[in-house]
Motif scaffolding. Structure first.
Motif, mmCIF file in Angstrom:
data_model
loop_
_atom_site.group_PDB
_atom_site.id
_atom_site.type_symbol
_atom_site.label_atom_id
_atom_site.label_comp_id
_atom_site.label_asym_id
_atom_site.label_seq_id
_atom_site.Cartn_x
_atom_site.Cartn_y
_atom_site.Cartn_z
ATOM 1 N N LEU A 164 17.277 -6.935 17.170
ATOM 2 C CA LEU A 164 17.657 -5.528 17.236
ATOM 3 C C LEU A 164 19.115 -5.378 16.819
ATOM 4 C CD1 LEU A 164 16.039 -4.450 20.627
ATOM 5 C CD2 LEU A 164 15.288 -3.751 18.340
ATOM 6 N N TYR A 165 19.421 -4.257 16.204
ATOM 7 C CA TYR A 165 20.794 -3.954 15.830
ATOM 8 C C TYR A 165 21.434 -3.147 16.954
ATOM 9 C CZ TYR A 165 24.847 -2.294 13.239
ATOM 10 O OH TYR A 165 26.128 -2.023 12.837
ATOM 11 N N HIS A 166 22.563 -3.643 17.453
ATOM 12 C CA HIS A 166 23.257 -3.007 18.575
ATOM 13 C C HIS A 166 24.525 -2.318 18.087
ATOM 14 C CE1 HIS A 166 20.855 -5.037 21.790
ATOM 15 N NE2 HIS A 166 20.655 -5.913 20.807
ATOM 16 N N ALA A 188 22.676 6.171 20.052
ATOM 17 C CA ALA A 188 21.902 5.018 19.601
ATOM 18 C C ALA A 188 21.038 4.551 20.771
ATOM 19 C CB ALA A 188 22.829 3.899 19.143
ATOM 20 N N ALA A 189 19.753 4.389 20.533
ATOM 21 C CA ALA A 189 18.828 4.035 21.608
ATOM 22 C C ALA A 189 17.979 2.847 21.201
ATOM 23 C CB ALA A 189 17.929 5.225 21.952
ATOM 24 N N LEU A 190 17.808 1.918 22.126
ATOM 25 C CA LEU A 190 17.007 0.728 21.846
ATOM 26 C C LEU A 190 15.525 0.930 22.158
ATOM 27 C CD1 LEU A 190 19.430 -2.042 23.143
ATOM 28 C CD2 LEU A 190 18.990 -1.351 20.777
ATOM 29 N N PHE A 191 15.162 2.120 22.660
ATOM 30 C CA PHE A 191 13.750 2.414 22.888
ATOM 31 C C PHE A 191 13.532 3.916 22.761
ATOM 32 C CE2 PHE A 191 15.685 3.079 27.028
ATOM 33 C CZ PHE A 191 15.025 4.180 27.549
ATOM 34 N N ALA A 238 26.840 5.733 12.497
ATOM 35 C CA ALA A 238 26.490 4.396 12.982
ATOM 36 C C ALA A 238 25.246 4.454 13.860
ATOM 37 C CB ALA A 238 27.658 3.787 13.748
ATOM 38 N N ASN A 239 25.115 5.508 14.670
ATOM 39 C CA ASN A 239 23.915 5.676 15.483
ATOM 40 C C ASN A 239 22.694 5.945 14.616
ATOM 41 O OD1 ASN A 239 25.525 5.349 17.720
ATOM 42 N ND2 ASN A 239 25.433 7.477 18.391
ATOM 43 N N VAL A 240 22.872 6.761 13.583
ATOM 44 C CA VAL A 240 21.761 7.024 12.653
ATOM 45 C C VAL A 240 21.286 5.712 12.032
ATOM 46 C CG1 VAL A 240 21.116 8.119 10.473
ATOM 47 C CG2 VAL A 240 22.472 9.394 12.147
ATOM 48 N N TYR A 241 22.239 4.897 11.599
ATOM 49 C CA TYR A 241 21.881 3.623 10.980
ATOM 50 C C TYR A 241 21.186 2.709 11.981
ATOM 51 C CZ TYR A 241 22.333 -1.049 9.054
ATOM 52 O OH TYR A 241 22.057 -2.316 8.625
ATOM 53 N N ALA A 242 21.745 2.592 13.192
ATOM 54 C CA ALA A 242 21.167 1.697 14.193
ATOM 55 C C ALA A 242 19.744 2.101 14.545
ATOM 56 C CB ALA A 242 22.043 1.686 15.447
ATOM 57 N N ASN A 243 19.531 3.392 14.806
ATOM 58 C CA ASN A 243 18.196 3.845 15.188
ATOM 59 C C ASN A 243 17.199 3.675 14.052
ATOM 60 O OD1 ASN A 243 19.055 4.554 17.747
ATOM 61 N ND2 ASN A 243 19.425 6.693 17.229
ATOM 62 N N ALA A 244 17.625 4.002 12.832
ATOM 63 C CA ALA A 244 16.718 3.859 11.694
ATOM 64 C C ALA A 244 16.351 2.395 11.466
ATOM 65 C CB ALA A 244 17.362 4.456 10.445
ATOM 66 N N ARG A 245 17.324 1.541 11.543
ATOM 67 C CA ARG A 245 17.063 0.115 11.329
ATOM 68 C C ARG A 245 16.108 -0.425 12.391
ATOM 69 N NH1 ARG A 245 21.629 -4.530 10.111
ATOM 70 N NH2 ARG A 245 20.422 -6.355 10.765
#
Length: 271
Positions: free
Chosen positions: A208-210, A137-140, A169-176
């Motif tokens: 942002l979703y963390h 999961a990446a915030l940028f 969960a990473n797929v969801y976070a990055n997509a969101r």
């Protein structure tokens, strides 16, 4: 190995809960914590629970070669717990002698892909078991990416023979956070290479979703578990593993989360 199931990451703080789960068939342990293995983890191994060492410090996505000592430790972990496979991240954690202290995203460029392929091949050459790679999961994102994430991962596993650790969960976070449809993102991944799946909770903060691993698994992530289960070939998969890394709730709450994951995936409950 037996078929897919539901698991939970082994942590010392919840070791008694994990060890007491009657239907537990697999767990995951941070590889860097296995310098002095906990007897409670080894007891799970000895009763037939599959234990997967999960590395966080190899820095496979770095421009520099992976430290041979770190590869040797990961291989030792696999032998110690009689692991069916090991896993690590599509990320880097160090550069130029500096440690980031975090998993950082790699640019989706041709040069970055080539570096990843070299490091993954160097790692798998020393392992006695398969390696599964987890996109983080990446915030940028880095500017001027040359690949979409699914295209990048597909070429990575094709060129290395590695498996995919699918963290829904990473797929969801990055997509969101990117404003994308998580199901479309999921469909772009090399789902025929999935070894097992991660499931975790998160929360929104400052727009942002963390992906926190300390909050409950939201309904949207459970829905994506069901979508993944419908799309991934079941042969050889270990199943869905709950990640919790702090702020541990009471056992009844953890058990309910495991039940919810099992129900979403259409698997047997383990509590």
């Amino acid at each position: 190995m037996s078929g897919p199931g539901v698991g939970i990451g082994w942590r010392p703080e919840i070791a008694e809960f994990v060890g007491g789960l009657p239907g537990l068939t697999f767990t995951e342990v941070i590889a860097e914590s296995l310098h002095h293995p906990d007897p409670r983890l080894l007891a799970l191994r000895d009763r037939g629970v599959r234990v997967v060492p999960h590395g966080v410090r190899l820095s496979l996505g770095g421009a520099e070669p992976v430290d041979p000592g770190r590869i040797a430790h990961l291989a030792h972990c696999a032998e110690l717990v009689r692991a069916p496979l090991v896993s690590e991240h599509v990320a880097f954690v160090r550069a130029g002698g500096l440690e980031a202290g975090h998993l950082l995203p790699v640019p989706r460029s041709r040069d970055s892909l080539d570096a990843l392929v070299r490091n993954v091949k160097a790692t798998t050459a020393e392992l006695g078991v398969p390696l599964a790679l987890e996109p983080i999961a990446a915030l940028f994102d880095w500017p001027d990416d040359e690949f979409g994430e699914g295209e990048f991962l597909t070429e990575l596993v094709d060129r290395t023979g590695a498996l995919l650790l699918l963290d829904v969960a990473n797929v969801y976070a990055n997509a969101r956070n990117r404003g994308h449809d998580p199901v479309r993102v999921l469909e772009s991944f090399p789902l025929d290479r999935v070894a097992y799946c991660h499931v975790a909770g998160g929360r929104e903060s400052e727009g942002l979703y963390h992906d926190t691993h300390t909050d409950p698994v939201p309904a949207e992530v459970l829905a994506l578990v069901a979508e993944a289960e419908r799309r991934c070939p079941p042969e050889g998969r270990l199943g869905h593993l709950l990640e919790r890394d702090g702020r541990y709730p009471p056992p009844s709450v953890l058990a309910a989360e495991l039940d919810a994951i099992a129900d979403a995936a259409g698997l047997s409950r383990i509590t």
